[in-house]
Design an enzyme around this catalytic site. Structure first.
Site, PDB file in Angstrom:
ATOM      1  N   ARG A  85      12.040  37.712 -10.823  1.00  0.00           N
ATOM      2  CA  ARG A  85      12.962  37.935 -11.942  1.00  0.00           C
ATOM      3  C   ARG A  85      12.362  38.925 -12.929  1.00  0.00           C
ATOM      4  NH1 ARG A  85      17.164  33.759 -12.375  1.00  0.00           N
ATOM      5  NH2 ARG A  85      17.640  34.785 -14.347  1.00  0.00           N
ATOM      6  N   GLU A 129      14.460  38.583  -3.313  1.00  0.00           N
ATOM      7  CA  GLU A 129      15.626  38.557  -4.205  1.00  0.00           C
ATOM      8  C   GLU A 129      15.288  39.295  -5.480  1.00  0.00           C
ATOM      9  OE1 GLU A 129      16.984  34.699  -5.231  1.00  0.00           O
ATOM     10  OE2 GLU A 129      17.270  34.120  -3.160  1.00  0.00           O
ATOM     11  N   HIS A 172      10.450  27.670  -7.017  1.00  0.00           N
ATOM     12  CA  HIS A 172      10.182  26.556  -7.927  1.00  0.00           C
ATOM     13  C   HIS A 172       8.819  25.913  -7.721  1.00  0.00           C
ATOM     14  CE1 HIS A 172      13.799  27.444  -9.820  1.00  0.00           C
ATOM     15  NE2 HIS A 172      14.529  27.234  -8.739  1.00  0.00           N
ATOM     16  N   HIS A 222      22.565  28.616  -2.390  1.00  0.00           N
ATOM     17  CA  HIS A 222      22.579  28.175  -3.780  1.00  0.00           C
ATOM     18  C   HIS A 222      23.105  26.752  -3.893  1.00  0.00           C
ATOM     19  CE1 HIS A 222      22.435  28.212  -8.115  1.00  0.00           C
ATOM     20  NE2 HIS A 222      21.779  29.336  -8.024  1.00  0.00           N
TER      21      HIS A 222
HETATM   22  N1  PXP Z   1      20.120  32.487  -2.596  1.00  0.00           N
HETATM   23  C1  PXP Z   1      20.087  33.209  -3.733  1.00  0.00           C
HETATM   24  C2  PXP Z   1      20.581  34.604  -3.693  1.00  0.00           C
HETATM   25  C3  PXP Z   1      19.572  32.657  -4.929  1.00  0.00           C
HETATM   26  O1  PXP Z   1      19.552  33.393  -6.061  1.00  0.00           O
HETATM   27  C4  PXP Z   1      19.061  31.346  -4.902  1.00  0.00           C
HETATM   28  C5  PXP Z   1      18.459  30.768  -6.137  1.00  0.00           C
HETATM   29  O2  PXP Z   1      17.311  31.462  -6.481  1.00  0.00           O
HETATM   30  C6  PXP Z   1      19.085  30.652  -3.685  1.00  0.00           C
HETATM   31  C7  PXP Z   1      19.646  31.233  -2.551  1.00  0.00           C
HETATM   32  C8  PXP Z   1      18.524  29.277  -3.566  1.00  0.00           C
HETATM   33  O3  PXP Z   1      19.235  28.389  -4.369  1.00  0.00           O
HETATM   34  P1  PXP Z   1      18.669  26.940  -4.564  1.00  0.00           P
HETATM   35  O4  PXP Z   1      17.333  27.072  -5.208  1.00  0.00           O
HETATM   36  O5  PXP Z   1      19.695  26.293  -5.428  1.00  0.00           O
HETATM   37  O6  PXP Z   1      18.567  26.312  -3.191  1.00  0.00           O
END
Ligand code: PXP
Length: 257
Positions: A50, A75, A15, A199
């Site tokens: 992404r 990711e 972000h 998450h």
């Molecule tokens: N883990 C995974 C696999 C995710 O997809 C995300 C979001 O991109 C996160 C952790 C981190 O989540 P958050 O940004 O809500 O802390």
């Protein structure tokens, strides 16, 4: 439970790139945020490339690997395109996540049980490249069993439903989700899988889940980047580390930090 290890903190910098991309320029730089996170005591960096490149871009991922001396958790959706990029960048780990173009964030866990046929060859390629493989799944018995059968090294348990229930004051649902995560962490660790979670975590929920002795790593992004607006990224990471350590310590009867 005495002597359990501290929980590793992976800082997700997606972000920072979201804010950068809102203006289309080069500021703020997610790689600079990752370097700052390292200085503040992060144990790893997480970023999600992404399919639509809405935040992290290919060049960011390459620079995160080249310029930041911390394990990189890449990711990605389990596609041939992403596997090829990972084979080039060679992160420490790849966390396979479900991806739908229209979603705001990763809304559900990967269907490891239902998509085993598509996942298996991609997991094999990543492992052949020396990359550890993590599957982002709901804490469901069949998904955890499927992750084990697919040869994943790690499962990252999706904490989103629990965090939403906590934030919305739905106590019954929060308790049920928490129990599900606890059972999932036990099952996964019992199968020899390394257990991560992430998450939607904030200071309170991260502290609570750090109390599970099976948890090795938490990956946290949105809350830390949001909190950085108010107190700075370094202070946000510092406070998060302290919250996680306090949660862990309470679980181990004061013996771990
Ligand atoms: N883990 C995974 C696999 C995710 O997809 C995300 C979001 O991109 C996160 C952790 C981190 O989540 P958050 O940004 O809500 O802390």
């Amino acid at each position: 439970m005495a002597g359990i290890k501290p929980v590793r903190l992976g800082v997700n910098v997606d972000h920072v790139a979201t804010v950068r991309n809102a203006r289309g320029g080069i500021h703020p730089d997610p790689v600079r945020a990752a370097a700052l996170a390292r200085a503040a005591g992060a144990d790893g960096i997480t970023a999600h490339l992404r399919e639509d490149r809405r935040h992290i871009r290919d060049a960011d991922m390459a620079r995160l690997k080249a310029e930041v001396d911390l394990p990189l958790n890449f990711e990605m959706a389990a596609t041939d395109e992403m596997v090829a990029i990972a084979e080039t960048i060679r992160p420490n780990a790849c966390c396979l996540v479900p991806e739908r173009r229209e979603e705001r964030t990763t809304e559900g866990g990967l269907d490891a049980a239902g998509q085993a046929g598509e996942l298996a060859p991609r997991i094999a390629r990543l492992k052949a490249a020396g990359i550890r493989v993590s599957l982002f799944i709901a804490a469901e018995e069949r998904q955890i069993a499927a992750a084990r059968a697919l040869g994943a090294d790690i499962v990252e348990l999706h904490t989103g439903a629990w965090c939403d229930a906590v934030a919305e004051g739905r106590q019954g649902a929060a308790d049920a989700e928490f129990a599900r995560l606890q059972a999932g962490a036990r099952q996964a660790a019992g199968l020899g899988l390394e257990v991560h979670a992430g998450h939607g975590l904030d200071f309170e929920t991260a502290a609570q889940i750090a109390a599970f002795p099976e948890i090795v790593e938490l990956n946290i992004g949105h809350f830390l980047v949001g909190e950085a607006i108010f107190i700075g990224l370094e202070a946000a990471i510092d406070t998060m580390r302290a919250a996680i350590a306090a949660g862990r310590k309470a679980a181990s009867g004061g013996a771990a930090a």
